[in-house]
Design a protein around this motif. Structure first.
Motif, PDB file in Angstrom:
ATOM      1  N   UNK A  63       2.656 -18.384 -12.685  1.00 33.38           N
ATOM      2  CA  UNK A  63       2.536 -19.516 -11.769  1.00 33.38           C
ATOM      3  C   UNK A  63       1.063 -19.651 -11.393  1.00 33.38           C
ATOM      4  N   UNK A  64       0.550 -20.871 -11.393  1.00 33.57           N
ATOM      5  CA  UNK A  64      -0.903 -21.044 -11.325  1.00 33.57           C
ATOM      6  C   UNK A  64      -1.525 -20.494 -10.049  1.00 33.57           C
ATOM      7  N   UNK A  65      -0.875 -20.650  -8.898  1.00 34.33           N
ATOM      8  CA  UNK A  65      -1.458 -20.137  -7.664  1.00 34.33           C
ATOM      9  C   UNK A  65      -1.488 -18.615  -7.646  1.00 34.33           C
ATOM     10  N   UNK A  66      -0.434 -17.995  -8.177  1.00 39.01           N
ATOM     11  CA  UNK A  66      -0.390 -16.532  -8.220  1.00 39.01           C
ATOM     12  C   UNK A  66      -1.474 -15.983  -9.132  1.00 39.01           C
ATOM     13  N   UNK A  67      -1.742 -16.676 -10.239  1.00 34.34           N
ATOM     14  CA  UNK A  67      -2.789 -16.240 -11.168  1.00 34.34           C
ATOM     15  C   UNK A  67      -4.165 -16.489 -10.559  1.00 34.34           C
ATOM     16  N   UNK A  68      -4.351 -17.655  -9.942  1.00 33.94           N
ATOM     17  CA  UNK A  68      -5.662 -18.006  -9.381  1.00 33.94           C
ATOM     18  C   UNK A  68      -6.094 -17.045  -8.282  1.00 33.94           C
ATOM     19  N   UNK A  69      -5.119 -16.426  -7.597  1.00 33.34           N
ATOM     20  CA  UNK A  69      -5.460 -15.474  -6.532  1.00 33.34           C
ATOM     21  C   UNK A  69      -6.246 -14.282  -7.052  1.00 33.34           C
ATOM     22  N   UNK A 113      -8.692 -14.380  -9.135  1.00 37.99           N
ATOM     23  CA  UNK A 113     -10.040 -14.765  -9.557  1.00 37.99           C
ATOM     24  C   UNK A 113     -11.107 -14.188  -8.636  1.00 37.99           C
ATOM     25  N   UNK A 114     -12.252 -13.864  -9.235  1.00 33.07           N
ATOM     26  CA  UNK A 114     -13.406 -13.424  -8.445  1.00 33.07           C
ATOM     27  C   UNK A 114     -14.036 -14.608  -7.714  1.00 33.07           C
ATOM     28  N   UNK A 115     -13.938 -15.798  -8.314  1.00 35.50           N
ATOM     29  CA  UNK A 115     -14.501 -17.003  -7.706  1.00 35.50           C
ATOM     30  C   UNK A 115     -13.483 -17.630  -6.750  1.00 35.50           C
ATOM     31  N   UNK A 116     -13.937 -18.632  -6.029  1.00 38.85           N
ATOM     32  CA  UNK A 116     -13.093 -19.320  -5.056  1.00 38.85           C
ATOM     33  C   UNK A 116     -12.047 -20.156  -5.793  1.00 38.85           C
ATOM     34  N   UNK A 117     -10.735 -19.867  -5.608  1.00 38.00           N
ATOM     35  CA  UNK A 117      -9.701 -20.615  -6.317  1.00 38.00           C
ATOM     36  C   UNK A 117      -9.243 -21.866  -5.576  1.00 38.00           C
ATOM     37  N   UNK A 118      -9.852 -22.166  -4.418  1.00 37.65           N
ATOM     38  CA  UNK A 118      -9.362 -23.271  -3.598  1.00 37.65           C
ATOM     39  C   UNK A 118      -9.400 -24.633  -4.290  1.00 37.65           C
ATOM     40  N   UNK A 119     -10.419 -24.960  -5.098  1.00 37.06           N
ATOM     41  CA  UNK A 119     -10.382 -26.267  -5.771  1.00 37.06           C
ATOM     42  C   UNK A 119      -9.139 -26.467  -6.636  1.00 37.06           C
ATOM     43  N   UNK A 120      -8.765 -25.452  -7.412  1.00 33.74           N
ATOM     44  CA  UNK A 120      -7.579 -25.593  -8.265  1.00 33.74           C
ATOM     45  C   UNK A 120      -6.314 -25.654  -7.424  1.00 33.74           C
ATOM     46  N   UNK A 121      -6.268 -24.904  -6.335  1.00 32.82           N
ATOM     47  CA  UNK A 121      -5.083 -24.911  -5.478  1.00 32.82           C
ATOM     48  C   UNK A 121      -4.943 -26.245  -4.761  1.00 32.82           C
ATOM     49  N   UNK A 122      -6.039 -26.792  -4.269  1.00 34.81           N
ATOM     50  CA  UNK A 122      -5.996 -28.104  -3.618  1.00 34.81           C
ATOM     51  C   UNK A 122      -5.613 -29.187  -4.613  1.00 34.81           C
ATOM     52  N   UNK A 123      -6.144 -29.081  -5.828  1.00 33.85           N
ATOM     53  CA  UNK A 123      -5.778 -30.043  -6.882  1.00 33.85           C
ATOM     54  C   UNK A 123      -4.280 -29.973  -7.158  1.00 33.85           C
ATOM     55  N   UNK A 124      -3.745 -28.742  -7.209  1.00 30.84           N
ATOM     56  CA  UNK A 124      -2.326 -28.555  -7.485  1.00 30.84           C
ATOM     57  C   UNK A 124      -1.462 -29.171  -6.391  1.00 30.84           C
ATOM     58  N   UNK A 125      -1.808 -28.886  -5.137  1.00 28.48           N
ATOM     59  CA  UNK A 125      -1.030 -29.422  -4.017  1.00 28.48           C
ATOM     60  C   UNK A 125      -1.109 -30.948  -3.991  1.00 28.48           C
ATOM     61  N   UNK A 126      -2.306 -31.487  -4.212  1.00 31.77           N
ATOM     62  CA  UNK A 126      -2.471 -32.938  -4.199  1.00 31.77           C
ATOM     63  C   UNK A 126      -1.690 -33.589  -5.348  1.00 31.77           C
ATOM     64  N   UNK A 136      -1.661 -32.023 -15.664  1.00 30.75           N
ATOM     65  CA  UNK A 136      -1.556 -30.568 -15.818  1.00 30.75           C
ATOM     66  C   UNK A 136      -2.691 -29.976 -16.651  1.00 30.75           C
ATOM     67  N   UNK A 137      -3.218 -30.695 -17.623  1.00 34.17           N
ATOM     68  CA  UNK A 137      -4.321 -30.158 -18.431  1.00 34.17           C
ATOM     69  C   UNK A 137      -5.533 -29.807 -17.561  1.00 34.17           C
ATOM     70  N   UNK A 138      -5.988 -30.688 -16.667  1.00 35.44           N
ATOM     71  CA  UNK A 138      -7.116 -30.292 -15.802  1.00 35.44           C
ATOM     72  C   UNK A 138      -6.798 -29.081 -14.932  1.00 35.44           C
ATOM     73  N   UNK A 139      -5.562 -28.995 -14.418  1.00 33.33           N
ATOM     74  CA  UNK A 139      -5.190 -27.845 -13.592  1.00 33.33           C
ATOM     75  C   UNK A 139      -5.238 -26.556 -14.403  1.00 33.33           C
ATOM     76  N   UNK A 140      -4.664 -26.582 -15.598  1.00 36.25           N
ATOM     77  CA  UNK A 140      -4.673 -25.395 -16.457  1.00 36.25           C
ATOM     78  C   UNK A 140      -6.098 -25.013 -16.827  1.00 36.25           C
ATOM     79  N   UNK A 141      -6.931 -25.999 -17.120  1.00 37.49           N
ATOM     80  CA  UNK A 141      -8.329 -25.743 -17.482  1.00 37.49           C
ATOM     81  C   UNK A 141      -9.080 -25.108 -16.307  1.00 37.49           C
ATOM     82  N   UNK A 142      -8.836 -25.620 -15.095  1.00 44.82           N
ATOM     83  CA  UNK A 142      -9.520 -25.080 -13.909  1.00 44.82           C
ATOM     84  C   UNK A 142      -9.147 -23.613 -13.680  1.00 44.82           C
ATOM     85  N   UNK A 143      -7.857 -23.293 -13.777  1.00 47.63           N
ATOM     86  CA  UNK A 143      -7.418 -21.915 -13.547  1.00 47.63           C
ATOM     87  C   UNK A 143      -7.865 -21.011 -14.689  1.00 47.63           C
ATOM     88  N   UNK A 144      -7.807 -21.516 -15.915  1.00 49.32           N
ATOM     89  CA  UNK A 144      -8.159 -20.725 -17.091  1.00 49.32           C
ATOM     90  C   UNK A 144      -9.632 -20.345 -17.099  1.00 49.32           C
TER      91      UNK A 144
END
Length: 315
Positions: A184-190, A192-205, A160-168
């Motif tokens: 919720x991390x996906x709702x927050x990542x949406x 972002x001005x940058x591409x949130x897909x890496x954090x979302x893929x990390x979360x799902x994986x 969870x620390x890497x996921x939180x760091x990526x979204x933060x």
């Protein structure tokens, strides 16, 4: 013109706005009563479990340690989200600070990982107790139980620390509205001005790995338990106990994974359904766990009755 990012790693003064449950904003009182009632039930149930385990010296078996861990995790889990949700539903106070949002995010997702780990540990405990009763104390000694507890916590932190760091560390646009009832991390990542897909893929994986691995071992443990007791007098009790445990686990795992996959793969599940599923998989099991796992345990049930009876006598 593109929106300027409203925060950066040092922007602790920034904040987000929580919506609650989109399309159900007209029912804040009903939603508040629903989740407040669940919160009170979860707190009371888990508090009783912790009180009884703490006061009764006979409740020191590994299973009681795991039940105590589960109760603590449940209290932290619901306390990290329900007060925020109630402030949105009842007080119309939807703003949450930047730092508070990511602390909440870490607590929510780390406790869900820890809960899954404790459910696995409890399944292993029951397997050893039923299938290898003579070696139970030798296998699950204090050191082993402590190591299992530490492994559960460390696993959650490492994931969870890497996921939180990526979204933060994503740059966020001026739209601060989080379409959710908590951070919720996906709702927050949406946002972002940058591409949130890496954090979302990390979360799902990460979620798929944890749930898949834990459910496989849990299913294997219960399968071997049922194979061992099949045809014996204790078979009916074992079927009843395993059935209750499996039902509670399904209430925990299925809504959570449906919510995560629905957000990631843009399914036909409506937004408010996704959010309600995410809310319920954090609150409903915390209400049921004390009843299904603890009060169905004979020693804890007797300890609760003893505590209540002795208080009546003293009065």
């Amino acid at each position: 013109m593109a929106s300027e990012p409203f925060n950066h790693p040092n922007s602790s003064s920034s904040s987000f706005i929580l919506v609650g449950v989109p399309s159900l904003e007209a029912f804040p009182t009903c939603l508040g009563i629903l989740f407040c009632s669940g919160y009170i039930i979860a707190l009371l149930g888990n508090a009783v479990v912790l009180l009884v385990i703490g006061l009764d010296n006979s409740l020191r078996d590994p299973i009681h340690c795991f039940l105590g861990m589960l109760a603590v995790i449940d209290v932290v889990m619901v306390t990290s989200i329900i007060p925020t949700m109630l402030s949105v539903f009842w007080l119309n106070s939807a703003e949450i600070g930047y730092v508070a949002c990511f602390v909440q995010m870490f607590l929510v997702h780390s406790t869900t990982s820890e809960e899954s780990g404790v459910l696995l540990a409890m399944a292993i405990d029951r397997y050893i107790a039923i299938c290898h009763p003579l070696r139970y104390r030798a296998i699950l000694n204090r050191q082993t139980v402590a190591q299992m507890g530490l492994a559960i916590v460390v696993r959650a932190i490492l994931i969870i620390v890497p996921l939180t760091w990526m979204v933060m560390n994503l740059p966020y646009c001026r739209s601060r509205v989080v379409l959710h009832s908590y951070c919720e991390h996906m709702a927050v990542a949406k946002l972002a001005c940058a591409d949130p897909r890496p954090s979302r893929l990390y979360s799902v994986a990460g979620s798929s790995l944890i749930v898949g691995m834990d459910m496989a071992f849990i299913a294997g443990s219960y399968g071997m338990i049922l194979k061992t007791v099949l045809g014996k007098k204790s078979a009916r009790k074992a079927f009843s106990t395993c059935g209750c445990h499996i039902c509670v686990m399904l209430l925990y795992y299925i809504p959570g994974m449906v919510s995560i996959y629905a957000q990631q793969f843009h399914s036909g599940v409506s937004l408010h359904t996704q959010i309600l599923l995410a809310d319920l998989y954090l609150t409903l099991p915390t209400m049921l766990n004390p009843l299904i796992y603890s009060m169905r345990t004979k020693q804890i049930r007797q300890a609760v009755l003893k505590m209540l009876f002795s208080r009546k006598v003293d009065a």
